[in-house]
Design a protein around this motif. Structure first.
Motif, PDB file in Angstrom:
ATOM      1  N   ASN A 162       1.046   5.551  -0.117  1.00  0.00           N
ATOM      2  CA  ASN A 162       0.114   6.991   0.117  1.00  0.00           C
ATOM      3  C   ASN A 162      -0.071   7.475  -1.478  1.00  0.00           C
ATOM      4  OD1 ASN A 162       0.124   6.687   2.937  1.00  0.00           O
ATOM      5  ND2 ASN A 162       2.097   7.941   2.986  1.00  0.00           N
ATOM      6  N   SER A 202     -10.095   8.705  -1.518  1.00  0.00           N
ATOM      7  CA  SER A 202      -8.868   7.766  -1.470  1.00  0.00           C
ATOM      8  C   SER A 202      -7.335   8.709  -1.246  1.00  0.00           C
ATOM      9  CB  SER A 202      -8.637   6.729  -2.283  1.00  0.00           C
ATOM     10  OG  SER A 202      -9.724   6.091  -2.775  1.00  0.00           O
ATOM     11  N   ASP A 203      -6.706   8.399  -0.241  1.00  0.00           N
ATOM     12  CA  ASP A 203      -5.340   8.957   0.022  1.00  0.00           C
ATOM     13  C   ASP A 203      -4.349   7.772   0.162  1.00  0.00           C
ATOM     14  OD1 ASP A 203      -5.859   7.669   2.530  1.00  0.00           O
ATOM     15  OD2 ASP A 203      -5.627   9.532   3.592  1.00  0.00           O
ATOM     16  N   CYS A 204      -4.771   6.530  -0.331  1.00  0.00           N
ATOM     17  CA  CYS A 204      -3.806   5.657  -0.376  1.00  0.00           C
ATOM     18  C   CYS A 204      -4.285   4.283  -1.582  1.00  0.00           C
ATOM     19  CB  CYS A 204      -3.376   4.761   0.870  1.00  0.00           C
ATOM     20  SG  CYS A 204      -4.971   4.062   1.647  1.00  0.00           S
ATOM     21  N   ASN A 236      -1.281  10.844  -3.632  1.00  0.00           N
ATOM     22  CA  ASN A 236      -1.632  12.216  -3.913  1.00  0.00           C
ATOM     23  C   ASN A 236      -1.411  12.646  -5.048  1.00  0.00           C
ATOM     24  OD1 ASN A 236       1.169  12.827  -4.077  1.00  0.00           O
ATOM     25  ND2 ASN A 236       1.567  12.049  -2.121  1.00  0.00           N
ATOM     26  N   THR A 284       0.906  -1.196   0.038  1.00  0.00           N
ATOM     27  CA  THR A 284       0.029   0.026   0.248  1.00  0.00           C
ATOM     28  C   THR A 284       0.878   1.241   0.005  1.00  0.00           C
ATOM     29  OG1 THR A 284      -1.733  -1.168   1.149  1.00  0.00           O
ATOM     30  CG2 THR A 284      -1.764   1.248   1.210  1.00  0.00           C
TER      31      THR A 284
END
Length: 441
Positions: free
Chosen positions: A341, A376-378, A343, A339
Motif C-alpha cells: 500500500n 495510485s495507492d499501491c 501513501n 505489492t
C-alpha cells in the motif's frame, strides 16, 4: 579447401563444446552466430581473422607477435574480469576491523551470477574515469543495454560481504566526486551545487564501487536499537569484527601513539581521536574497549550512542521518521513481485525506488500519488533490494544514509584477501602476513 587435420578437428570439438556451454550459461541464443566463425577458424580457414598478421607467413615479426599476445591477453583478462572475478582494494575504514584499509581482495562474480555489461563500450580495465584525469570518461553511453544477470551458484545471504555500485552515484560533482551529490543538494540546495560544480551522470555499472556487509535481504524487516541490529526481531548474528566509537576518559595521562597502534588503531584514527586533555573518542571493537579498561590511568570507557531523535542525514531524510544511525526503523526491505500500500506517509521510503531505480514517472498532486499519470495507492516492486552496512558502525556511509541497494547494482561477493599492506608502517613491516590468502566471512 584443404582437408582439416585430426589436430584441427580435436581443437574445433573442444572449443565448440566450451562455447556451447558458455551460450547456455549466458542465455543469449544470438551467440550461436559465432559457431560458423569457430568452424572457419579451425576447419575451412577461408577468412583471415588475424588481420594484423601477414597471411601465409609462418614466422612473424616481433611487433606482430607482441600485438598478437596483447590482443589475446586483453580479451582473456576482460572476460575473466567481467564474468569470473575482479581485484578490488579497500580504500576506507568503513569495514574495519573485518576488512582493513590496504587489504586487496578478489571479488567473485559467479556466486550471485555475473551481471552482463550495461555499458559495453568502454576502455578495458578502467572503471569510469581515465587514469590521471578527474573528468574524462572512460566509456561511451551511446549504447546502453538492459540489466540482465547470468545464472549464479546462490543468492545473496544475510551477512555476506558484497561489492556493489553506489546507488546515489548516478549523479556526481566532477570536481569533487567523493561526497554524494544528493547529500550535497540536501545540505546546500540544488542551485548552489549546480553553480559551483560540473554535474555528470553515470550509468549503473559505471558508478563508484562500494563494499559493505549485507545486513538485510528482500522481505526482511530491519530495526536498530542502541546500535544493535535486529532482522525480523532477531539480533544480528555475531560475524566479523564490528567497531563503534567510544568515549575514553583518563586521569589526564596521555596515551602513547605506539601503545594505541599496538592495540590496532591507525595513525589517522589516533590523530583524530584526541579531543582534549584526558578525553579521547576512538573507533574500537568490544575486545579493544575491554583492553583499554585495564590501563591504570583510564577512568571510563563508554560506547557513543546517538540516542533517540531525527538526523536529517539519515534515510529517508524525512522529519516523519525520527531515526538516526543508532536507532532506526522498523523498515521493510522491498522484494520483487510484492505489492505494498502506498501513501504519503511511506512514500519517502520508497520514492527513489519507484521514480529512479524502476524508472517510473512519480508525481504528487493535491495530496495524491500519481505513477505514470495514473492515481495510485499501491505499488508492485520490479526488483529485489538489499540493505548494506559497514562493520565500522560509526564511520560508515551506508544504507542508513542513502537507503536500499537495487539488485542491478550488485557486482559480486568479496571472497579472499590476496594481499594486505599497512600504510602506517615502512617496508617490509607494512605487509600484514597473517591476512594474506584469508577467506572472507
Amino acid at each position: 579447401m584443404e582437408k582439416p587435420s585430426k589436430k584441427d578437428i580435436i581443437k574445433f570439438s573442444i572449443v565448440t563444446v566450451i562455447y556451447i556451454l558458455w551460450i547456455i550459461w549466458n542465455g543469449g541464443l544470438w551467440w550461436l552466430l559465432g559457431l560458423p566463425i569457430i568452424f572457419d577458424i579451425y576447419i575451412t580457414k577461408k577468412v583471415h581473422w588475424a588481420f594484423w598478421k601477414k597471411k601465409g607467413v609462418k614466422k612473424q615479426t616481433k611487433t606482430v607477435e607482441w600485438i598478437d599476445a596483447i590482443i589475446f591477453a586483453v580479451v582473456v583478462a576482460s572476460l575473466i574480469r567481467t564474468f569470473l572475478f575482479e581485484a578490488y582494494t579497500i580504500p576506507s575504514s568503513s569495514m574495519e576491523k573485518s576488512l582493513l584499509v590496504g587489504d586487496y581482495l578478489f571479488v567473485n562474480k559467479y556466486t550471485y551470477g555475473p551481471r552482463k555489461p550495461i555499458t559495453p563500450i568502454a576502455v578495458p580495465f578502467v572503471h569510469h574515469t581515465m587514469p590521471f584525469t578527474a573528468t574524462t570518461r572512460s566509456y561511451s553511453d551511446i549504447w546502453q543495454r538492459d540489466y540482465k544477470r547470468m545464472a549464479g551458484i546462490r543468492k545473496i545471504r544475510n551477512n555476506d560481504v558484497v561489492v556493489f555500485n553506489f546507488p546515489e552515484g548516478d549523479t556526481v560533482c566532477l570536481e569533487n566526486q567523493a561526497p554524494s551529490y544528493h547529500q550535497l543538494v540536501r545540505d546546500y540546495g540544488r542551485d548552489k551545487i549546480w553553480k559551483h560544480f560540473t554535474i555528470g551522470y553515470r550509468p549503473v555499472d559505471k558508478r563508484e564501487n562500494y563494499i559493505k556487509r549485507c545486513i538485510g535481504i528482500p522481505g526482511d524487516t530491519l530495526k536498530i536499537v542502541d546500535g544493535q541490529v535486529f532482522i525480523n526481531s532477531t539480533a544480528q548474528a555475531e560475524i566479523g569484527d564490528k567497531q563503534y566509537r567510544y568515549d575514553i576518559f583518563t586521569d589526564g595521562t596521555a596515551f602513547s601513539k605506539k601503545s594505541l597502534q599496538k592495540l590496532g588503531l591507525s595513525v589517522e584514527d589516533i590523530n583524530h581521536g584526541f579531543l582534549d586533555d584526558g578525553y579521547y573518542q576512538l573507533p574500537l571493537t568490544e575486545k579493544m574497549a575491554e583492553d583499554l579498561k585495564s590501563y591504570r590511568f583510564v577512568k571510563k570507557v563508554q560506547r557513543v550512542n546517538a540516542g533517540v531523535g531525527y538526523n536529517s542525514n539519515i534515510f529517508p531524510h524525512s522529519e516523519n521518521y525520527a531515526w538516526n544511525e543508532d536507532n532506526f526503523g522498523p523498515l521493510w526491505i522491498p522484494k520483487k513481485g510484492v505489492t505494498i500500500n502506498l501513501n504519503l506517509a511511506n512514500l519517502p521510503i520508497y520514492q527513489r525506488i519507484i521514480d529512479i531505480y524502476e524508472e517510473n514517472d512519480l508525481e504528487v498532486r493535491d495530496s495524491s500519488i500519481y505513477i505514470n499519470g495514473e492515481l495510485s495507492d499501491c505499488y508492485t516492486f520490479k526488483m529485489d533490494y538489499y540493505w548494506m552496512m559497514g562493520d565500522n558502525r560509526h564511520n560508515s556511509l551506508d544504507s542508513r544514509y542513502w537507503g536500499f541497494v537495487p539488485e542491478n547494482h550488485i557486482v559480486g561477493k568479496a571472497s579472499m584477501i590476496w594481499f594486505s599492506s599497512d600504510k602506517d608502517q615502512p617496508f617490509p613491516k607494512n605487509i600484514r602476513w597473517r591476512r594474506l590468502l584469508n577467506l572472507i566471512d
